[in-house]
Motif scaffolding. Structure first.
Motif, short mmCIF file in Angstrom:
data_model
loop_
_atom_site.label_atom_id
_atom_site.label_comp_id
_atom_site.label_asym_id
_atom_site.label_seq_id
_atom_site.Cartn_x
_atom_site.Cartn_y
_atom_site.Cartn_z
N ARG A 38 0.85 -1.19 0.00
CA ARG A 38 0.00 0.00 0.00
C ARG A 38 0.89 1.24 0.00
O ARG A 38 2.05 1.19 0.40
CB ARG A 38 -0.95 -0.01 1.19
N GLN A 39 0.29 2.32 -0.44
CA GLN A 39 1.05 3.57 -0.52
C GLN A 39 0.15 4.76 -0.25
O GLN A 39 -0.96 4.86 -0.78
CB GLN A 39 1.71 3.71 -1.89
N VAL A 40 0.67 5.65 0.57
CA VAL A 40 0.03 6.93 0.86
C VAL A 40 0.81 7.99 0.10
O VAL A 40 2.04 7.93 0.05
CB VAL A 40 0.05 7.20 2.37
N PRO A 41 0.13 8.97 -0.48
CA PRO A 41 0.85 10.03 -1.22
C PRO A 41 1.95 10.65 -0.38
O PRO A 41 1.76 10.99 0.78
CB PRO A 41 -0.26 11.04 -1.53
N GLU A 46 4.52 0.58 1.09
CA GLU A 46 4.67 -0.22 2.31
C GLU A 46 4.25 -1.67 2.05
O GLU A 46 3.17 -1.91 1.51
CB GLU A 46 3.81 0.36 3.43
N PHE A 47 5.09 -2.59 2.46
CA PHE A 47 4.76 -4.01 2.34
C PHE A 47 3.68 -4.37 3.36
O PHE A 47 3.75 -3.97 4.53
CB PHE A 47 6.01 -4.84 2.59
N THR A 90 -5.80 3.84 5.46
CA THR A 90 -6.15 4.53 4.23
C THR A 90 -4.94 4.63 3.31
O THR A 90 -3.88 5.12 3.72
CB THR A 90 -6.69 5.94 4.55
N ALA A 91 -5.10 4.16 2.09
CA ALA A 91 -3.98 4.12 1.13
C ALA A 91 -4.48 3.57 -0.19
O ALA A 91 -5.62 3.08 -0.29
CB ALA A 91 -2.85 3.26 1.66
N VAL A 92 -3.62 3.62 -1.19
CA VAL A 92 -3.85 2.87 -2.42
C VAL A 92 -3.18 1.52 -2.23
O VAL A 92 -2.00 1.44 -1.87
CB VAL A 92 -3.26 3.59 -3.64
N TYR A 93 -3.94 0.47 -2.48
CA TYR A 93 -3.46 -0.89 -2.27
C TYR A 93 -3.10 -1.52 -3.61
O TYR A 93 -3.88 -1.46 -4.57
CB TYR A 93 -4.51 -1.72 -1.55
N TYR A 94 -1.93 -2.15 -3.63
CA TYR A 94 -1.41 -2.75 -4.85
C TYR A 94 -1.18 -4.24 -4.67
O TYR A 94 -0.67 -4.69 -3.63
CB TYR A 94 -0.08 -2.12 -5.24
N CYS A 95 -1.51 -4.98 -5.68
CA CYS A 95 -1.21 -6.40 -5.75
C CYS A 95 0.10 -6.57 -6.53
O CYS A 95 0.36 -5.83 -7.48
CB CYS A 95 -2.36 -7.10 -6.48
N ALA A 96 0.91 -7.54 -6.12
CA ALA A 96 2.17 -7.80 -6.81
C ALA A 96 2.41 -9.30 -6.90
O ALA A 96 1.93 -10.07 -6.07
CB ALA A 96 3.33 -7.13 -6.09
N THR A 114 -5.88 0.06 -6.00
CA THR A 114 -7.26 0.37 -5.67
C THR A 114 -7.28 1.16 -4.37
O THR A 114 -6.53 0.84 -3.43
CB THR A 114 -8.11 -0.92 -5.57
N GLN A 115 -8.09 2.20 -4.32
CA GLN A 115 -8.11 3.11 -3.18
C GLN A 115 -8.96 2.53 -2.04
O GLN A 115 -10.09 2.08 -2.26
CB GLN A 115 -8.69 4.46 -3.58
N VAL A 116 -8.39 2.56 -0.85
CA VAL A 116 -9.13 2.21 0.36
C VAL A 116 -9.10 3.43 1.28
O VAL A 116 -8.02 3.95 1.58
CB VAL A 116 -8.50 1.00 1.07
#
Length: 120
Positions: A38-41, A46-47, A90-96, A114-116
């Motif tokens: 996930r990543q916050v602007p 972050e793993f 709260t973050a954008v969540y990424y699959c890898a 995808t935004q959470v």
């Protein structure tokens, strides 16, 4: 062409639950490790956790006991069940997805995110 497509994000109140999905296509990922970030602007990505090809999982301390990663190899999908959500989730969540080397994995493929959003 390999693709990872996340879905399931949205707005939820603190304490609630949400389930994210990652649909993989273009190859079979059963021998690959798959996980979530996930990543916050303004901050580094972050793993969150990984599911190894052998089936075992590993989670970051920040989500351990609240988040669960599941995988359906037959459907080539990965999911992230998130419970007891907090505003700081709260973050954008990424699959890898990436090659599984046993103790580490290469992050070869990424979804678009995808935004959470968790409201207090």
């Amino acid at each position: 062409q390999v693709q990872l497509v996340e879905s399931g994000g949205g707005l939820v109140q603190a304490g609630g639950s949400l389930r994210l999905f990652c649909a993989a296509s273009g190859r079979t990922f059963s021998s690959y490790a798959m996980g979530w970030f996930r990543q916050v602007p303004g901050k580094e990505r972050e793993f969150i956790g990984v599911r190894w090809s052998a089936g075992n999982t590993y989670y970051a301390d920040s989500v351990k006991g609240r988040f669960t990663i599941s995988r359906d190899n037959a459907k080539n999908t990965l999911s992230l069940q998130m419970n007891s959500l907090k505003p700081e989730d709260t973050a954008v969540y990424y699959c890898a997805a990436g090659r599984d080397y046993g103790s580490y994995w290469s992050h070869d493929y990424w979804g678009q995110g995808t935004q959470v959003t968790v409201s207090s």
